[in-house]
Design a protein around this motif. Structure first.
Motif, PDB file in Angstrom:
ATOM      1  N   SER A 142       4.440  -6.000   1.187  1.00 21.16           N
ATOM      2  CA  SER A 142       4.662  -5.754   2.615  1.00 21.16           C
ATOM      3  C   SER A 142       4.381  -4.308   3.005  1.00 21.16           C
ATOM      4  O   SER A 142       4.019  -4.027   4.147  1.00 21.16           O
ATOM      5  CB  SER A 142       6.097  -6.123   3.004  1.00 21.16           C
ATOM      6  OG  SER A 142       7.024  -5.240   2.391  1.00 21.16           O
ATOM      7  N   THR A 143       4.539  -3.376   2.057  1.00 20.90           N
ATOM      8  CA  THR A 143       4.275  -1.965   2.368  1.00 20.90           C
ATOM      9  C   THR A 143       2.783  -1.708   2.569  1.00 20.90           C
ATOM     10  O   THR A 143       2.404  -0.684   3.147  1.00 20.90           O
ATOM     11  CB  THR A 143       4.798  -1.047   1.247  1.00 20.90           C
ATOM     12  OG1 THR A 143       4.096  -1.328   0.021  1.00 20.90           O
ATOM     13  CG2 THR A 143       6.287  -1.260   1.030  1.00 20.90           C
ATOM     14  N   LEU A 203       1.686  -1.088   6.157  1.00 20.10           N
ATOM     15  CA  LEU A 203       2.200   0.073   6.870  1.00 20.10           C
ATOM     16  C   LEU A 203       1.137   1.173   6.927  1.00 20.10           C
ATOM     17  O   LEU A 203       0.387   1.378   5.971  1.00 20.10           O
ATOM     18  CB  LEU A 203       3.456   0.612   6.171  1.00 20.10           C
ATOM     19  CG  LEU A 203       4.638  -0.356   6.058  1.00 20.10           C
ATOM     20  CD1 LEU A 203       5.760   0.313   5.276  1.00 20.10           C
ATOM     21  CD2 LEU A 203       5.123  -0.781   7.435  1.00 20.10           C
ATOM     22  N   PRO A 236       2.886   4.113   4.108  1.00 21.33           N
ATOM     23  CA  PRO A 236       3.812   3.428   3.195  1.00 21.33           C
ATOM     24  C   PRO A 236       4.871   4.340   2.594  1.00 21.33           C
ATOM     25  O   PRO A 236       5.975   3.894   2.270  1.00 21.33           O
ATOM     26  CB  PRO A 236       2.869   2.882   2.100  1.00 21.33           C
ATOM     27  CG  PRO A 236       1.526   2.798   2.752  1.00 21.33           C
ATOM     28  CD  PRO A 236       1.481   3.938   3.719  1.00 21.33           C
ATOM     29  N   GLU A 237       4.545   5.636   2.452  1.00 24.56           N
ATOM     30  CA  GLU A 237       5.509   6.553   1.843  1.00 24.56           C
ATOM     31  C   GLU A 237       6.732   6.774   2.727  1.00 24.56           C
ATOM     32  O   GLU A 237       7.748   7.294   2.264  1.00 24.56           O
ATOM     33  CB  GLU A 237       4.837   7.894   1.527  1.00 24.56           C
ATOM     34  CG  GLU A 237       4.473   8.734   2.737  1.00 24.56           C
ATOM     35  CD  GLU A 237       3.127   8.363   3.351  1.00 24.56           C
ATOM     36  OE1 GLU A 237       2.645   9.086   4.242  1.00 24.56           O
ATOM     37  OE2 GLU A 237       2.556   7.329   2.924  1.00 24.56           O
ATOM     38  N   ALA A 274       8.269   4.216   4.224  1.00 24.79           N
ATOM     39  CA  ALA A 274       8.931   2.917   4.355  1.00 24.79           C
ATOM     40  C   ALA A 274      10.452   3.039   4.230  1.00 24.79           C
ATOM     41  O   ALA A 274      11.197   2.263   4.838  1.00 24.79           O
ATOM     42  CB  ALA A 274       8.391   1.950   3.301  1.00 24.79           C
ATOM     43  N   TRP A 275      10.905   4.020   3.472  1.00 21.78           N
ATOM     44  CA  TRP A 275      12.349   4.182   3.258  1.00 21.78           C
ATOM     45  C   TRP A 275      13.095   4.444   4.561  1.00 21.78           C
ATOM     46  O   TRP A 275      14.290   4.141   4.680  1.00 21.78           O
ATOM     47  CB  TRP A 275      12.608   5.332   2.278  1.00 21.78           C
ATOM     48  CG  TRP A 275      12.138   6.673   2.766  1.00 21.78           C
ATOM     49  CD1 TRP A 275      10.902   7.224   2.604  1.00 21.78           C
ATOM     50  CD2 TRP A 275      12.895   7.626   3.529  1.00 21.78           C
ATOM     51  NE1 TRP A 275      10.841   8.464   3.202  1.00 21.78           N
ATOM     52  CE2 TRP A 275      12.052   8.731   3.782  1.00 21.78           C
ATOM     53  CE3 TRP A 275      14.195   7.655   4.017  1.00 21.78           C
ATOM     54  CZ2 TRP A 275      12.476   9.846   4.496  1.00 21.78           C
ATOM     55  CZ3 TRP A 275      14.624   8.762   4.736  1.00 21.78           C
ATOM     56  CH2 TRP A 275      13.769   9.839   4.965  1.00 21.78           C
ATOM     57  N   GLY A 304      15.478  -5.119   4.965  1.00 18.42           N
ATOM     58  CA  GLY A 304      15.354  -4.198   3.845  1.00 18.42           C
ATOM     59  C   GLY A 304      16.688  -3.922   3.169  1.00 18.42           C
ATOM     60  O   GLY A 304      16.784  -3.922   1.937  1.00 18.42           O
TER      61      GLY A 304
END
Length: 311
Positions: A58-59, A62, A65-66, A68-69, A84
């Motif tokens: 799923s990332t 994005l 992606p880095e 995503a957190w 999440g």
């Protein structure tokens, strides 16, 4: 909507993984299925592997992606963030359940509690995934009573077929589990047909007039807002030809529902190991069919923003 493979695989893999995890947690915790070492090891590895692979996939959709957190911080208002958070929390009881089953050799006591908590976490996570799409009012095909139940039904369906394939592979399958797989697949088939029927008859109240707030006449676009393809048109304005959609619907019905029912019915009357072979094929074919179903789920959805582009 643009059917990015990362999201298609994510929703398919995590649905099957959480469905399998929930069934292992409930049936294992209640000692309905035996605490077999290899069944626990392979079953939980497959369930958690599908979940992890789906979440990582799923990332890929994005832009950054880095980052995503950061999605985890918006759990008060965002279904994506809640998904999440719940997915990560579910790994805790699932890990304890796996330790008790695989390394300690039993699924009773505190291990059973961990299994039931893992099942609850799996169900909650699937619900949050479904609500990501069901809560989107600009996409009428998703914002309906069919979306959330579909995620739960398909997770139970694919998870049960995977569990049956595992049990048959270790020669501990049961006729009751096979019958449940057939019934869930038929039920999922009916729900998908009902969803398509609803979407095909859907009358979307939003028009170019209501979207722009210019009532009293007919609003039409003289020129596009952009002179070339942009992000909105790529992601929100994806269109699929009617003939291709009809063909893919037939493929979905064949692979995700019809063939698995036939293979599972054959496994119901055949002795082992033939039942195991047919059950394994049913799981593989159904997973492939659900990838097609998920692709259609995104491709056939129409976002209201396309009205501004004369579509």
């Amino acid at each position: 909507m643009h059917p990015a493979f990362s999201v298609v695989f994510f929703t398919t893999a995590t649905g099957a993984g959480y469905g399998l995890l929930a069934l292992l947690g409930v049936l294992g915790g209640l000692q309905i299925i035996p605490a077999d070492f290899w069944l626990g090891l392979v079953g939980l590895a497959l369930a958690l592997g599908l979940i992890a692979a789906g979440l990582l996939s799923s990332t890929g959709h994005l832009g950054r992606p880095e980052r995503a957190w950061r999605a985890f911080s918006q759990w008060r208002s965002s279904w994506l963030s809640r998904e999440g958070v719940s997915s990560v929390i579910t790994f805790i009881p699932a890990g304890l359940f796996g330790i008790g089953w695989v390394f300690l050799g039993h699924t009773d006591g505190w291990v059973a509690i961990a299994g039931l908590l893992a099942a609850i976490g799996a169900i909650v996570t699937v619900c949050t995934t479904g609500m990501i799409y069901a809560s989107l009012k600009p996409i009428a095909q998703w914002h309906s009573r069919y979306t959330l139940p579909a995620y739960l039904i398909f997770a139970a369906m694919t998870g049960s077929v995977l569990l049956n394939a595992l049990c048959q592979g270790f020669a501990i399958g049961s006729k009751m589990l096979l019958a449940a797989c057939v019934l869930l697949t038929v039920f999922g088939w009916g729900w998908k047909l009902a969803t398509w029927r609803h979407n095909d008859r859907l009358e979307i109240p939003t028009t170019a007039n209501t979207a722009t707030g210019l009532a009293g006449g007919t609003v039409r676009s003289l020129e596009w807002p952009h002179t070339e393809e942009n992000y909105l048109l790529k992601e929100m304005g994806f269109r699929i030809a009617r003939k291709h959609g009809a063909k893919l619907r037939r493929i979905t019905q064949l692979l995700a529902f019809a063939l698995p029912v036939l293979l599972l019915t054959a496994a119901f009357v055949l002795p082992w190991p033939f039942a195991a072979v047919f059950s394994g094929f049913a799981a593989i074919v159904q997973f492939t069919g659900m990838l097609v179903e998920r692709w259609l789920f995104f491709a056939e959805a129409k976002h209201t923003v396309t009205l501004y582009y004369g579509r």
